[in-house]
Design an enzyme around this catalytic site. Structure first.
Site, PDB file in Angstrom:
ATOM      1  CG  ASP A 142     -20.853 -14.953 -41.988  1.00 48.14           C
ATOM      2  OD1 ASP A 142     -20.559 -14.295 -40.689  1.00 48.14           O
ATOM      3  OD2 ASP A 142     -19.654 -15.468 -42.314  1.00 48.14           O
ATOM      4  CG  ASN A 161     -22.718 -18.003 -33.571  1.00 44.52           C
ATOM      5  OD1 ASN A 161     -23.460 -17.879 -34.068  1.00 44.52           O
ATOM      6  ND2 ASN A 161     -21.232 -17.793 -33.936  1.00 44.52           N
TER       7      ASN A 161
HETATM    8  C1  IPE Z   1     -22.465 -18.553 -39.003  1.00 42.61           C
HETATM    9  O1  IPE Z   1     -21.742 -17.909 -39.066  1.00 42.61           O
HETATM   10  C2  IPE Z   1     -23.519 -18.562 -37.986  1.00 42.61           C
HETATM   11  C3  IPE Z   1     -24.595 -17.653 -38.196  1.00 42.61           C
HETATM   12  C4  IPE Z   1     -24.668 -16.741 -39.136  1.00 42.61           C
HETATM   13  C5  IPE Z   1     -25.770 -17.647 -37.140  1.00 42.61           C
HETATM   14  P1  IPE Z   1     -20.457 -17.634 -38.113  1.00 42.61           P
HETATM   15  O2  IPE Z   1     -19.935 -16.356 -38.399  1.00 42.61           O
HETATM   16  O3  IPE Z   1     -20.462 -18.271 -36.916  1.00 42.61           O
HETATM   17  O4  IPE Z   1     -19.495 -18.515 -38.870  1.00 42.61           O
HETATM   18  P2  IPE Z   1     -18.223 -18.937 -39.029  1.00 42.61           P
HETATM   19  O5  IPE Z   1     -17.688 -19.086 -37.734  1.00 42.61           O
HETATM   20  O6  IPE Z   1     -17.210 -17.788 -39.845  1.00 42.61           O
HETATM   21  O7  IPE Z   1     -17.797 -20.514 -39.776  1.00 42.61           O
HETATM   22  C1  IPE Z   2     -23.206 -12.911 -38.365  1.00 43.83           C
HETATM   23  O1  IPE Z   2     -22.530 -12.109 -38.514  1.00 43.83           O
HETATM   24  C2  IPE Z   2     -24.406 -12.938 -37.160  1.00 43.83           C
HETATM   25  C3  IPE Z   2     -24.107 -14.211 -36.053  1.00 43.83           C
HETATM   26  C4  IPE Z   2     -23.369 -15.117 -36.094  1.00 43.83           C
HETATM   27  C5  IPE Z   2     -24.829 -13.995 -35.077  1.00 43.83           C
HETATM   28  P1  IPE Z   2     -21.150 -12.375 -37.772  1.00 43.83           P
HETATM   29  O2  IPE Z   2     -21.270 -11.681 -36.282  1.00 43.83           O
HETATM   30  O3  IPE Z   2     -20.546 -13.508 -37.744  1.00 43.83           O
HETATM   31  O4  IPE Z   2     -20.014 -11.203 -38.603  1.00 43.83           O
HETATM   32  P2  IPE Z   2     -18.515 -11.343 -38.889  1.00 43.83           P
HETATM   33  O5  IPE Z   2     -18.470 -12.596 -39.716  1.00 43.83           O
HETATM   34  O6  IPE Z   2     -17.757 -11.382 -37.764  1.00 43.83           O
HETATM   35  O7  IPE Z   2     -18.220 -10.363 -39.863  1.00 43.83           O
HETATM   36 MG    MG Z   3     -19.411 -14.505 -39.176  1.00 46.67          MG
END
Ligand code: IPE
Ligand code: IPE
Ligand code: MG
Length: 250
Positions: A30, A78
């Site tokens: 993340d 997502n």
């Molecule tokens: C969790 O991250 C999913 C992945 C890393 C693929 P998210 O960024 O989607 O999680 P939330 O929305 O902050 O809980």
């Molecule tokens: C995790 O990084 C990757 C996926 C969920 C695909 P994020 O895209 O959630 O990054 P933040 O949380 O917005 O910084």
């Molecule tokens: Mg995230």
């Protein structure tokens, strides 16, 4: 970099005990978007850099003797992101898979995908099948990529499959044990993670491995995923080796 420094990077650091290493590490990668924002870049650049961090972690797990790595690449939630970002991610996954497959075959990596794969673009599904097929006899590190994965959805699909077997008379309700249930999860045959690492400071599971994480240790770091390197992983493993895993005992 001197040869001495290089060797140190690839060998297990001396302060880690090989017998206390987690057998299976899972990661919630993340913070890609925040990483990009901090650099004044579009979010997608964070995802691109995130791939490099994952490649390095896989190599590191291999070098240090960890048997399984599971990475959360895309959750069932997502899809709610802007279409442009979702499309970019799907194209990125496909491109990376195509580009890295040869090396994974050579490095004895067994890759597999966990999640509802049928909802992914057809071309990505084809690349996924090819990579699983070509690495299925590899016996090195087991690398699972959670793509369109949701823990609740995984549990529900297992329930449906089991219910169907009961209805067909293949299984009796009192035969539904933990082992039988696990055998119907996407992760069937893979031991539960010993250590789950989440980057970017968020303290939640976000629907990842809900069943499998019943007794897994959780390590959270503020580091954003694209900055997660061997030094960070080393810190996570040191913290893990300090934990006392009691499993309900005293
Ligand atoms: C969790 O991250 C999913 C992945 C890393 C693929 P998210 O960024 O989607 O999680 P939330 O929305 O902050 O809980
Ligand atoms: C995790 O990084 C990757 C996926 C969920 C695909 P994020 O895209 O959630 O990054 P933040 O949380 O917005 O910084
Ligand atoms: Mg995230």
């Amino acid at each position: 970099m001197t040869i001495q420094q290089q060797t140190e990077l690839y060998e297990l650091p001396l302060d880690l005990k090989p017998e206390l290493l987690p057998k299976h590490v899972a990661v919630i990668m993340d913070g890609n978007g925040r990483w990009a924002k901090r650099q004044g870049l579009p979010r997608i650049m964070g995802h691109k850099r995130g791939v490099d961090a994952l490649k390095d972690l896989l190599r590191c797990c291999k070098d240090w003797g960890i048997q399984a790595l599971t990475a959360y690449a895309f959750s069932t939630e997502n899809w709610k992101r802007p279409q442009e970002e979702v499309d970019f991610l799907m194209t990125l996954f496909q491109g990376v898979l195509r580009q890295e497959l040869r090396e994974m075959v050579e490095e004895n990596v067994q890759i597999q995908f966990v999640g509802n794969l049928e909802a992914l673009p057809r071309s990505l599904q084809a690349e996924i099948s090819r990579s699983m097929e070509e690495t299925k006899n590899n016996r090195g590190i087991r690398f699972s990529v959670a793509t369109n994965y949701g823990g609740r959805q995984e549990i529900l699909q297992a329930c449906r499959a089991i219910a169907q077997k009961v209805q067909q008379g293949i299984l009796k309700p009192d035969e539904i044990s933990e082992e039988v249930f696990e055998g119907h999860l996407y992760t069937a045959g893979i031991a539960d993670p010993d250590l789950l690492i989440r980057t970017s400071g968020e303290m939640r599971l976000s629907n990842f491995l809900l069943w499998q994480m019943a007794y897994g240790e959780i390590y959270i770091t503020d580091t954003l995923w694209p900055d997660f390197d061997r030094a960070e992983f080393h810190r996570a493993l040191c913290a893990y080796q300090q934990r006392e895993r009691r499993f309900g005992k005293i």
